[in-house]
Every structure is written in C-alpha cells, then in structure tokens.
Design a protein around this motif. Structure first.
Motif, PDB file in Angstrom:
ATOM      1  N   TYR A  66      63.280  87.159  76.374  1.00  0.00           N
ATOM      2  CA  TYR A  66      64.547  86.655  76.587  1.00  0.00           C
ATOM      3  C   TYR A  66      65.463  87.400  77.635  1.00  0.00           C
ATOM      4  CZ  TYR A  66      63.353  85.572  71.950  1.00  0.00           C
ATOM      5  OH  TYR A  66      62.569  85.204  70.818  1.00  0.00           O
ATOM      6  N   THR A  95      67.118  85.006  83.157  1.00  0.00           N
ATOM      7  CA  THR A  95      68.040  84.679  82.010  1.00  0.00           C
ATOM      8  C   THR A  95      69.515  85.184  82.288  1.00  0.00           C
ATOM      9  OG1 THR A  95      67.335  86.842  80.953  1.00  0.00           O
ATOM     10  CG2 THR A  95      65.971  85.012  80.537  1.00  0.00           C
ATOM     11  N   SER A 132      70.381  81.937  71.569  1.00  0.00           N
ATOM     12  CA  SER A 132      69.114  81.312  71.336  1.00  0.00           C
ATOM     13  C   SER A 132      69.052  81.218  69.524  1.00  0.00           C
ATOM     14  CB  SER A 132      67.791  81.870  71.665  1.00  0.00           C
ATOM     15  OG  SER A 132      68.032  82.014  73.132  1.00  0.00           O
ATOM     16  N   GLU A 182      74.483  76.075  66.872  1.00  0.00           N
ATOM     17  CA  GLU A 182      74.937  76.027  68.167  1.00  0.00           C
ATOM     18  C   GLU A 182      75.836  77.040  68.573  1.00  0.00           C
ATOM     19  OE1 GLU A 182      75.985  71.926  68.227  1.00  0.00           O
ATOM     20  OE2 GLU A 182      74.025  71.156  68.693  1.00  0.00           O
ATOM     21  N   GLU A 224      76.584  78.721  71.119  1.00  0.00           N
ATOM     22  CA  GLU A 224      77.308  78.753  72.173  1.00  0.00           C
ATOM     23  C   GLU A 224      78.672  77.900  72.379  1.00  0.00           C
ATOM     24  OE1 GLU A 224      74.302  75.302  71.902  1.00  0.00           O
ATOM     25  OE2 GLU A 224      74.290  77.383  71.505  1.00  0.00           O
ATOM     26  N   TYR A 234      77.131  78.827  80.883  1.00  0.00           N
ATOM     27  CA  TYR A 234      75.965  78.391  80.160  1.00  0.00           C
ATOM     28  C   TYR A 234      74.463  78.293  80.708  1.00  0.00           C
ATOM     29  CZ  TYR A 234      73.522  75.477  76.733  1.00  0.00           C
ATOM     30  OH  TYR A 234      72.743  74.798  75.765  1.00  0.00           O
ATOM     31  N   ASP A 292      70.460  77.381  80.225  1.00  0.00           N
ATOM     32  CA  ASP A 292      69.433  77.014  79.452  1.00  0.00           C
ATOM     33  C   ASP A 292      68.316  76.979  80.209  1.00  0.00           C
ATOM     34  OD1 ASP A 292      67.778  75.876  77.884  1.00  0.00           O
ATOM     35  OD2 ASP A 292      68.808  74.044  77.632  1.00  0.00           O
ATOM     36  N   ASP A 304      61.758  80.557  76.532  1.00  0.00           N
ATOM     37  CA  ASP A 304      62.928  79.881  76.532  1.00  0.00           C
ATOM     38  C   ASP A 304      64.049  80.592  75.841  1.00  0.00           C
ATOM     39  OD1 ASP A 304      64.693  77.680  77.382  1.00  0.00           O
ATOM     40  OD2 ASP A 304      63.580  76.372  75.715  1.00  0.00           O
ATOM     41  N   SER A 305      65.188  80.554  76.484  1.00  0.00           N
ATOM     42  CA  SER A 305      66.300  81.125  76.041  1.00  0.00           C
ATOM     43  C   SER A 305      67.618  80.479  76.347  1.00  0.00           C
ATOM     44  CB  SER A 305      66.569  82.630  76.442  1.00  0.00           C
ATOM     45  OG  SER A 305      66.676  82.996  77.640  1.00  0.00           O
ATOM     46  N   LEU A 306      68.777  80.813  75.548  1.00  0.00           N
ATOM     47  CA  LEU A 306      70.021  80.336  75.766  1.00  0.00           C
ATOM     48  C   LEU A 306      70.806  81.441  75.852  1.00  0.00           C
ATOM     49  CD1 LEU A 306      70.413  77.119  73.311  1.00  0.00           C
ATOM     50  CD2 LEU A 306      69.914  77.246  75.468  1.00  0.00           C
ATOM     51  N   TRP A 307      71.671  81.420  76.870  1.00  0.00           N
ATOM     52  CA  TRP A 307      72.878  82.518  77.169  1.00  0.00           C
ATOM     53  C   TRP A 307      74.287  81.856  77.509  1.00  0.00           C
ATOM     54  CZ3 TRP A 307      71.939  87.806  76.858  1.00  0.00           C
ATOM     55  CH2 TRP A 307      70.559  88.361  76.766  1.00  0.00           C
ATOM     56  N   ARG A 312      64.660  77.202  70.148  1.00  0.00           N
ATOM     57  CA  ARG A 312      65.160  77.908  71.253  1.00  0.00           C
ATOM     58  C   ARG A 312      64.818  79.569  71.070  1.00  0.00           C
ATOM     59  NH1 ARG A 312      65.607  74.888  75.515  1.00  0.00           N
ATOM     60  NH2 ARG A 312      67.172  73.300  75.347  1.00  0.00           N
TER      61      ARG A 312
END
Length: 484
Positions: A256, A261, A392, A397, A399, A415, A417, A426-429, A482
């Motif tokens: 991640y 990222t 993630s 959610e 975020e 944001y 994605d 795959d990661s969310l920040w 995620r």
C-alpha cells in the motif's frame, strides 16, 4: 461413564460462554472494536437464556438441533471465506449461529434443572461454568496457542457435543432410529472438520510462523511480488506489509506504500522534499516498516506502534528499518496518546508528513478518527505538512469520515483510488493539507474535495463522545476488496 449433575451443568454453561467470546473475537477482528457489536453478539447470548428459562420455555430439541446441524457448516464456510463474504451476511450469520448454538446448550441446561432443594448448587454451577468458559477463551487460549483455533475447534465440536447431550434418549431407541439420529450431527461435524482443515492447510502452506497476543494474531508468510519471492506480514486475514527478498529490490516500497499511493505521493512531493531538504515523518502503525524505504540521509522517521509483536517482527524479519538511510525511531504505545504526550512536551508543528495507518485486520480504532484526534494531528503537522490516511477496508467507507473531519476543519481532502503497480496492491488514501502547491502537483487520478455544502456525502462528524460505525458500513459491496 455419566458425569455428576454439577459437572454437566458446568460444562453446558461453559460451552455457552466460550461460544459468546469466540464469536465476539471473530466479529471484532472483521469490523470495529466498538461496544455496539459486542452488545449485538451479547444480546444473542442473553436471548438464548430468555428463550429457554422463561416461564414457557421455547426450547425444542428436534427443531433447534436440526438448525444447528445445518447452520454450523455455514458458519465454518463464513470462517473460511471471511475475506470475501459481505458484512451483511457475516454479522447476521454469526449472530444467528450463536443464538441457535447457545439456545441448544442452554436448553439442555434448563432440561436438567433440579428440584428446589438443589437450585442453589445449580445456579452456582451455571455461574462457575460461565466463568470457566470465558477464562478458557480470553486467557488460556492466547497463552496456549499461536493462532485463533478456538472458534474452529468449537465449530467442529458443537454438533457432536450437542448430539451427546441426548444420549439418554438414544439409549432407548432402536438401532435404526439411533442411526437416523446420529447421521445429521456426524455429517455436520465431518463437513466442518474438512472446512477447518482446508482453512488451516491453506494458512500453513503460506505462513511459516505465528505470534499471538492481546492485539491479535500475526502470521509471517511467503509469497511473490512482481514474480520475485517476498516475505509478508498478515494480521488476521489482512496483509500489513511485504518485502521482496531479492537483494536488489529489498528496499523497494511495496503493497500500500508504492510511489503512486497516498503515502508515496506525500513522502515524495511534500514541500520540504521538493526543496530537497530533510523531512520529519510520523507514522501511526508500523507494519513491516515499509515507509522507511523513502528515508534519506538527514531524515527522521518516527513510528508509533501499539503491538510489541509487530515491532519485534519488523526488526527481526524485515530490513526496512535497518536499511533506511533515515534515522528511524519506534515508539511503543497507542499512536494518538504518544502524539499527545509529545505535543505536551513541546513537539509542535514539527512533522512534514503524518501517516495514519493503524487499522489492524479490517477493524478500525475509532479513537483515531475523531475531531479531537484530528486536532492533535494538525497541531503536530508543519503549516504546509501533509496528513495521509490509509482508508482501505473491505467493509467500511472510512474515507467519508476523514473527508468529514477535513471539511469540519475547513481543509480540502484529496481522494486517491489508485490501481496497483507491479510491487503494490490496490489501496485507498485520503490526504489533507493546506499546501496548495502540493495539491496542484497531484496526478490526474487524485480527486480534490473542497470544504463546503454538498462536498461530503452524508456522514456524521465523529468525536470522542459520538461515532456511528453503521453509517459507513457497506453491507453488500459490489466491487473488489480494497485490502487483501
């Protein structure tokens, strides 16, 4: 040999409380460690008592036994596929199974209720059994086992144990009827045993060591990244970092934390790095220490980690900390509390980047996502610093919570994605900063959300006094997980 009545009472009561704690542990690992979920699971346990000990008992051994034999393999499947089953199935599924299982054993306990002159011993045995079952799961199991095996063991044992409680009725049955009664629990036990064996066989094939403590279970595993052999750290069923073992790629950021990222962008493009000056970085959540790979000579990286087993593994099994050109300091303790302590000691506006990534397995420590915690982070950040949240999560959610906090502070949120690169996942920040030049340097896949009406989807502002996990749960996610 038949157990004395008091031991039978103790055993049945102990099974109920053991099931309660084992299921609570499982649900807490997959979601958040919040009283709401504990209360939901506890309610199932208490309802089972109410159902069988009420004035008119609702206990029907044949009906509930059939449900138990059908639901226990389903529960074993949920355990095996926990990382891919929607939370809208997991939580109701575990609660239903717990209610049926505890009602079965508590029903047998009520069926063995003695005459009035022995009621004192009866209720004392129930209390002792409850304490014994709780002690076995909460204290004995973590000390005796390196992995969470108590729930799998209970899944295999429950159908058989319940079947045994009716042996007196079987003794009076014909051979044909005895076989008919034995077949369902035998099949249920067999299916659960095979499922559990598959679960642990898959785990043992990938992982070669485990460590367990109050904070959960760590697995050290081997795998491949970009075609090269790698070592991975798993917390529960979630990857918390990895390192390529090829000498030329040992310090390559992975999972991640790759260059594309949120962490990678914050560490590469913050205002001091753009000026080619040393940076001071704080990281809440050590993992394997991957963030240290971005360190240069003169940099200071401070890691805040609550789990001593994670610190030991990051130092012993991975080389990001030792191989970094930066000065790496590791603080043992709750990240927010240590940051607050440093703030009171005079460390203010000293961090150029602060990374928040302390979400064990897929549960979230809510106290790191409140207005008060956000205030601490912003006080520690330099005026043009970057606050990076790794959000993630398979089920929630997060975020939305972070964006709501940024909106409350009058700050934009970024944001990210991003799709994984060859070394990443795959990661969310979500990034938060006052630095407009940093925002302008972002690649096209970064979505900037400015504060103001309508910019944040419906989500409450979380504080130390109020949070609502239910509003951010995606009960039936449509996309891929995620966090792997």
């Amino acid at each position: 040999m038949r157990l004395a009545p008091s031991w039978g009472w103790i055993s049945l009561s102990a099974l109920g409380s053991a099931l309660l704690l084992a299921v609570t542990n499982q649900v807490s690992v997959d979601l958040a460690q919040v009283p709401l979920l504990w209360a939901l699971v506890l309610a199932m346990y208490l309802l089972s008592f109410m159902a069988v000990f009420s004035k008119r008992s609702l206990y029907n051994r044949k009906l509930l036994g059939t449900l138990l034999y059908l639901l226990t393999p389903f529960a074993a499947w949920m355990l095996l596929e926990a990382s891919s089953v929607p939370i809208g199935i997991l939580v109701p599924g575990w609660c239903l199974w717990l209610f049926v299982a505890t009602t079965c054993f508590h029903g047998e306990l009520e069926r063995r209720k003695p005459d009035t002159n022995k009621l004192t011993a009866y209720y004392l045995a129930i209390s002792a059994g409850g304490a014994l079952g709780g002690t076995a799961i909460a204290i004995a199991a973590p000390l005796l086992f390196d992995d969470n095996i108590e729930l799998p063991v209970l899944l295999v044992a429950v159908p058989l144990l319940f079947h045994i409680t009716g042996r007196s009725a079987m003794n009076r049955s014909s051979r044909t009827r005895m076989l008919a009664r034995t077949l369902p629990p035998a099949l249920s036990t067999l299916i659960c045993a095979v499922t559990v064996i598959i679960h642990f066989e898959d785990l043992s094939r990938k992982c070669h060591s485990s460590a367990r403590n109050y904070y959960g279970t760590l697995h050290l595993c081997t795998g491949r990244i970009n075609g090269m052999k790698a070592r991975l750290m798993l917390h529960g069923n979630t990857t918390h970092g990895a390192q390529v073992l090829e000498p030329d790629f040992r310090m390559e950021p992975t999972t991640y934390y790759t260059a594309s990222t949120g962490a990678g962008l914050a560490l590469r493009l913050n205002y001091r790095r753009r000026e080619d000056k040393p940076i001071h970085v704080g990281v809440v959540g050590l993992g394997v220490g991957t963030v240290a790979a971005y360190g240069r000579t003169g940099d200071v990286f401070e890691f805040y980690e609550i789990d001593p087993a994670v610190i030991e593994s990051a130092r012993k099994d991975f080389t990001f900390l030792a191989g970094s050109a930066a000065e790496c300091r590791v603080h043992l303790g709750d990240g927010r509390l240590v940051l607050e302590h440093q703030l009171r000691a005079g460390s203010k506006a000293d961090l150029d980047v602060l990374v928040i990534d302390a979400f064990s397995s897929d549960s979230i420590p809510v106290h790191l996502l409140t207005r008060e915690a956000f205030s601490v982070y912003m006080q520690r950040l330099a005026p043009a610093g970057v606050l990076a949240f790794h959000v993630s999560n398979r089920y929630m959610e997060i975020e939305r919570v972070v964006s709501r906090l940024a909106d409350d502070a009058g700050l934009p949120s970024l944001y990210l994605d991003n799709e994984p690169d060859p070394f990443g996942l795959d990661s969310l920040w979500v990034l938060v900063t006052k630095d407009e030049s940093f925002i302008e340097s972002m690649p096209d896949y970064v979505v900037v959300r400015r504060p103001g009406p309508g910019t944040v989807s419906m989500c409450s502002l979380w504080t130390d006094d109020y949070s609502n996990v239910l509003e951010i749960i995606d009960f039936f996610p449509k996309g891929e997980e995620r966090r792997q």
